[in-house]
Scaffold this motif. Structure first.
Motif, short mmCIF file in Angstrom:
data_model
loop_
_atom_site.label_atom_id
_atom_site.label_comp_id
_atom_site.label_asym_id
_atom_site.label_seq_id
_atom_site.Cartn_x
_atom_site.Cartn_y
_atom_site.Cartn_z
N THR A 111 0.84 -1.19 0.00
CA THR A 111 0.00 0.00 0.00
C THR A 111 0.88 1.24 0.00
N GLY A 112 0.25 2.41 -0.10
CA GLY A 112 0.99 3.67 -0.11
C GLY A 112 0.23 4.72 -0.88
N ALA A 156 -0.75 -8.35 -8.98
CA ALA A 156 -2.05 -7.70 -9.16
C ALA A 156 -1.94 -6.23 -8.79
N ASP A 157 -2.13 -5.36 -9.76
CA ASP A 157 -2.01 -3.91 -9.57
C ASP A 157 -3.40 -3.28 -9.51
N GLU A 158 -3.84 -2.96 -8.30
CA GLU A 158 -5.18 -2.40 -8.08
C GLU A 158 -6.25 -3.24 -8.80
N ASN A 167 -18.55 -6.17 -5.96
CA ASN A 167 -17.70 -6.89 -6.92
C ASN A 167 -16.25 -6.93 -6.47
N SER A 168 -15.79 -5.88 -5.78
CA SER A 168 -14.43 -5.87 -5.24
C SER A 168 -14.24 -7.03 -4.28
N GLN A 169 -15.24 -7.26 -3.43
CA GLN A 169 -15.16 -8.35 -2.47
C GLN A 169 -15.12 -9.70 -3.17
N VAL A 229 -0.90 -4.78 -5.19
CA VAL A 229 -0.84 -3.34 -4.92
C VAL A 229 -2.27 -2.85 -4.80
N THR A 230 -2.60 -2.19 -3.70
CA THR A 230 -3.99 -1.78 -3.50
C THR A 230 -4.09 -0.56 -2.59
N HIS A 231 -5.15 0.21 -2.80
CA HIS A 231 -5.50 1.29 -1.88
C HIS A 231 -6.55 0.83 -0.88
N ASP A 232 -7.06 -0.37 -1.05
CA ASP A 232 -8.16 -0.89 -0.25
C ASP A 232 -7.60 -1.63 0.97
#
Length: 241
Positions: free
Chosen positions: A49-50, A177-179, A188-190, A210-213
């Motif tokens: 994250t970041g 996996a990038d975002e 759907n994200s779940q 890599v995720t913002h979640d």
């Protein structure tokens, strides 16, 4: 062919040592990654994250062989990426890495089944075997009823499920996996996150996300944060940093 020199230091799935990366913008040099060092055991899931612009995607691209570090060593399994030619990197990307991006990048004129089996077929697997493996993977992601549908006939979540299956088709060493849920709604994200982690575990794949979640990041065995190009991390589930 790639020279598979064995990496002897306990043979981790991934070992990054003192990686630096900068870009020149006009008269300014932008340092994106600063002495990034970490290793990942085989079969472990990692989240990075970041803030935007912190270098998360750059790091993933270097590990995936889409970009090169300015300095340092990058070893994925038995492959020393910093020593590979462009031809060898092409082979590495095609056979040893499974990519999932924020956008699905499915071929619009090909069905879900064709999008998944084509990478294996192009890698030399017989068409019959490639199709059978693609069917199994699409079943794993709940898309067995949509095999003959084109991307335009699929929802955003369904397209990402197909992308997850495609990432696994060549039995890669690592999945990057990038975002992967960045364009999806919460529901759907779940679903996509569940399928991604479930299948990585089922097939014993090393997974870097890599995720913002934060809800997705916290599912990983190891969580890192990139802060101004410096990697900081801590551990979940007893995994070893």
């Amino acid at each position: 062919m790639i020279n598979n020199e064995v990496f002897q230091e306990s043979n981790p799935a991934l070992a990054i040592r003192d990686v630096y990366k900068s870009y020149i913008s006009g008269s300014e040099t932008l340092t994106i990654l600063k002495s990034v060092t970490f290793s990942v055991p085989t079969g472990v899931s990692v989240a990075i994250t970041g803030e935007s612009g912190s270098g998360k995607s750059t790091l993933l691209n270097i590990i995936g062989g889409l970009d090169r570090a300015d300095a340092g060593s990058v070893r994925v399994g038995t492959f020393h990426l910093d020593q590979l030619s462009e031809t060898q990197l092409n082979e590495y990307r095609g056979l040893h890495v499974g990519f999932i991006f924020q956008f699905h990048y499915l071929l619009k004129d090909f069905t879900a089944l064709e999008n998944v089996y084509l990478p294996a077929y192009m890698a030399g697997v017989s068409k019959k075997d490639a199709i059978e493996k693609a069917r199994l993977l699409l079943t794993d992601v709940g898309m067995e009823h949509r095999l003959q549908h084109y991307p335009s006939q699929l929802s955003g979540g369904e397209r990402q499920r197909v992308a997850v299956a495609r990432a696994l088709i060549n039995n890669p060493d690592v999945i990057l996996a990038d975002e992967p849920t960045g364009n999806l709604d919460r529901s759907n994200s779940q679903i996509v996150a569940d399928l991604l982690f479930m299948n990585a575990e089922k097939y014993h794949k090393t997974l870097l996300v890599v995720t913002h979640d934060d809800s997705i990041a916290q599912r990983a065995s190891i969580q890192y944060r990139l802060n101004a190009g410096i990697l900081e991390g801590y551990t979940y589930s007893g995994a070893t940093l």
